[in-house]
Design an enzyme around this catalytic site. Structure first.
Site, PDB file in Angstrom:
ATOM      1  N   ARG A   1      29.316 -41.177  58.112  1.00 27.45           N
ATOM      2  CA  ARG A   1      29.346 -40.045  57.184  1.00 27.45           C
ATOM      3  C   ARG A   1      28.513 -38.878  57.755  1.00 27.45           C
ATOM      4  NH1 ARG A   1      28.268 -43.342  51.592  1.00 27.45           N
ATOM      5  NH2 ARG A   1      27.116 -44.694  53.006  1.00 27.45           N
TER       6      ARG A   1
ATOM      7  N   GLU B   1      15.786 -45.262  46.058  1.00 25.06           N
ATOM      8  CA  GLU B   1      15.754 -46.168  47.213  1.00 25.06           C
ATOM      9  C   GLU B   1      15.419 -45.372  48.476  1.00 25.06           C
ATOM     10  OE1 GLU B   1      15.927 -49.581  47.428  1.00 25.06           O
ATOM     11  OE2 GLU B   1      15.263 -48.913  49.400  1.00 25.06           O
ATOM     12  N   PHE B   2      14.560 -45.965  49.308  1.00 22.93           N
ATOM     13  CA  PHE B   2      14.150 -45.271  50.535  1.00 22.93           C
ATOM     14  C   PHE B   2      14.557 -46.022  51.802  1.00 22.93           C
ATOM     15  CE2 PHE B   2      11.386 -43.735  47.196  1.00 22.93           C
ATOM     16  CZ  PHE B   2      11.409 -42.361  47.405  1.00 22.93           C
TER      17      PHE B   2
ATOM     18  N   CYS C   1      22.786 -39.399  53.494  1.00 19.76           N
ATOM     19  CA  CYS C   1      21.684 -38.957  52.630  1.00 19.76           C
ATOM     20  C   CYS C   1      21.188 -37.540  52.918  1.00 19.76           C
ATOM     21  CB  CYS C   1      20.522 -39.940  52.729  1.00 19.76           C
ATOM     22  SG  CYS C   1      20.931 -41.518  51.991  1.00 19.76           S
TER      23      CYS C   1
END
Ligand SMILES: NC(=O)c1ccc[n+]([C@@H]2O[C@H](COP(=O)([O-])OP(=O)(O)OC[C@H]3O[C@@H](n4cnc5c(N)ncnc54)[C@H](O)[C@@H]3O)[C@@H](O)[C@H]2O)c1
Length: 443
Positions: free
Chosen positions: A334, A154-155, A266
């Site tokens: 995060r 997934e991008f 990410c």
């Protein structure tokens, strides 16, 4: 099509809601009972623009369901997406425990052929391991069920997730089965009417594509941050350099904004995981190590600038912080740069008055209870409320609402007139003319 999505986080929830919006029957499975309970009522555990309305309308039209176990779903899926988290483990490698648990659940549930799609970002070779785990669990049930494994990284970007999912630049699909290919095409053609932008490759190539793409973007950011630090020392304005560089068609403007470091769920973990993958192959990832090191240092730059302003002593200062999320458009904190700044300045005895349009509930959940209970950190309901009596304002996340500040009003509210601009959002000349000290990144 009947689709199951395992993991209803940022990726799983967007995937499930978007496929339901396209007319599919989707069941999202998540082990977090509280989250599932809220989602069943249309209450979202995360902030993502446009997602709540999509979830609510698809629940109402019975196309989207939330359950806590695969066995609770009403219909058998043709496709099962794995979209669980793959955080860093202690050594920095991708922690596969959630993916492995999802694989075991699939193996102890499937009754008929289905396609299992890895949407989580996983190390090269993981799809093969997932398949082995599923087959092992099927064998224990003495069944003979075939599954095909697909890697479909997934991008999407948080903050623009629905648009990215519904109008992607491209779709990467790694597989080796013709049957799975035809099912994946059926699934994605309504989104991507240009089939030539659906890139089929083998599974490992797809797994590596995701890591290499994220590492490239992180590299561009760290490279520009390094240039910015050099510009500061050479008395050059990085913003002019950035514009000059970005206008080169070979370089382009994306991901070359200098700032106070990249965070999120990410880039940091994926760069680390790729480094570990390289090291496991006995290969020294020189560039990746530098990218990570520059980012680590860059996250400390705001604190260093404040230290410089206050002669090395922050005790007793009041610092207003605008922006806590790792980037605008999300409540995700995060590995956010704000966390490093807050930790540094609170440890040095500063008081923090923070504002973020959506991330304050998350901040209250993850910041040390000691800082919250002592009142060393307080949260404002309005950006200007954070400025009362402040000795400095630090802009950490470039939310749009911070773009045009009312400098006259700010001047009246603040005790000392200092702006540290962690994202180079402001024109230094204009800020200085309004009577503020201005510190940007690389200028
Ligand atoms: N967040 C992003 O912007 C983004 C973008 C592209 C790719 N990714 C990748 O997608 C994956 C998911 O990321 P995310 O940000 O959505 O994670 P997340 O932490 O927001 O969500 C993961 C969800 O999975 C659930 N879960 C864990 N184990 C489970 C199990 N065995 N069964 C069912 N549910 C389970 C958790 O409760 C949680 O709700 C990661 O690999 C990430 O690297 C994320």
């Amino acid at each position: 099509m009947n689709i199951t999505v395992i993991g209803a986080g940022y990726v799983g929830l967007v995937t499930g809601a978007c496929f339901a919006e396209l007319g599919n029957h989707v069941t999202c499975v998540d082990v977090n009972k509280k989250k599932v309970g809220q989602l069943q009522k249309g209450i979202l555990p995360i902030y993502e623009p446009g997602l709540e309305a999509m979830v609510v309308s698809n629940i109402a039209e019975s196309r989207l369901h939330f359950v806590t176990s695969l066995k609770e779903q009403a219909v058998e899926p043709q496709v099962i997406f794995i979209a669980v988290g793959t955080p860093s483990d202690k050594g920095g490698a991708a922690d596969m425990q959630y993916v492995e648990a999802a694989a075991r659940d699939i193996g102890s549930y499937v009754k008929n052929y289905c396609v299992v799609v890895d949407k989580s970002t996983v190390p090269v070779g993981m799809a093969e391991c997932v398949k082995a785990i599923i087959q092992q669990a099927i064998k224990l049930r003495k069944l003979n069920v075939k599954v095909d494994m697909v890697s479909n990284p997934e991008f999407l970007r948080e903050g623009a997730a629905i648009k990215d999912f519904m109008q992607p630049d491209r779709i990467i699909i790694g597989l080796s089965s013709k049957k799975a290919k035809s099912i994946m095409l059926d699934l994605y053609l309504p989104i991507m009417r240009n089939p030539e932008k659906i890139y089929f490759m083998n599974v490992q190539d797809a797994e590596m594509t995701k890591y290499a793409a994220n590492a490239m973007l992180a590299t561009r950011i760290s490279f520009m941050n390094e240039m910015a630090m050099l510009c500061e020392r050479l008395d050059v304005d990085i913003e002019n350099v950035r514009i000059g560089m970005g206008s080169d068609a070979r370089i382009g403007n994306a991901f070359i904004n200098p700032g106070c470091g990249y965070g999120g769920s990410c880039f940091p973990k994926d760069v680390r995981a790729l480094m570990r993958m390289a090291e496991q192959q006995g290969f020294d990832p020189i560039i990746l190590r530098a990218v990570e090191e520059r980012n680590f240092k860059q996250k400390q730059v705001l604190y260093e600038k404040l230290k410089h302003v206050f002669g090395g002593d922050l005790s007793g200062t009041k610092i207003a912080v605008w922006g806590l999320a790792f980037k605008p458009g999300t409540d995700d904190m995060r590995e956010a740069s704000s966390l490093v700044l807050l930790n540094d300045i609170l440890t040095q005895g500063a008081h923090v008055q923070a504002y973020d349009p959506v991330a304050i509930p998350v901040a209250k959940h993850i910041l040390s209870p000691q800082w919250l209970a002592s009142g060393q950190v307080t949260f404002a309901e309005h950006p200007y409320d954070a400025l009362h009596g402040a000795d400095a304002l630090v802009l950490v996340t470039e939310w749009m609402s911070f773009c045009y500040p009312d400098l006259a009003a700010m001047k009246k509210l603040m005790r000392r007139h200092v702006i540290v601009d962690g994202r180079n959002q402001y024109d230094p000349k204009q800020i200085r003319e309004a009577g503020f000290e201005y510190y940007g990144i690389g200028r």
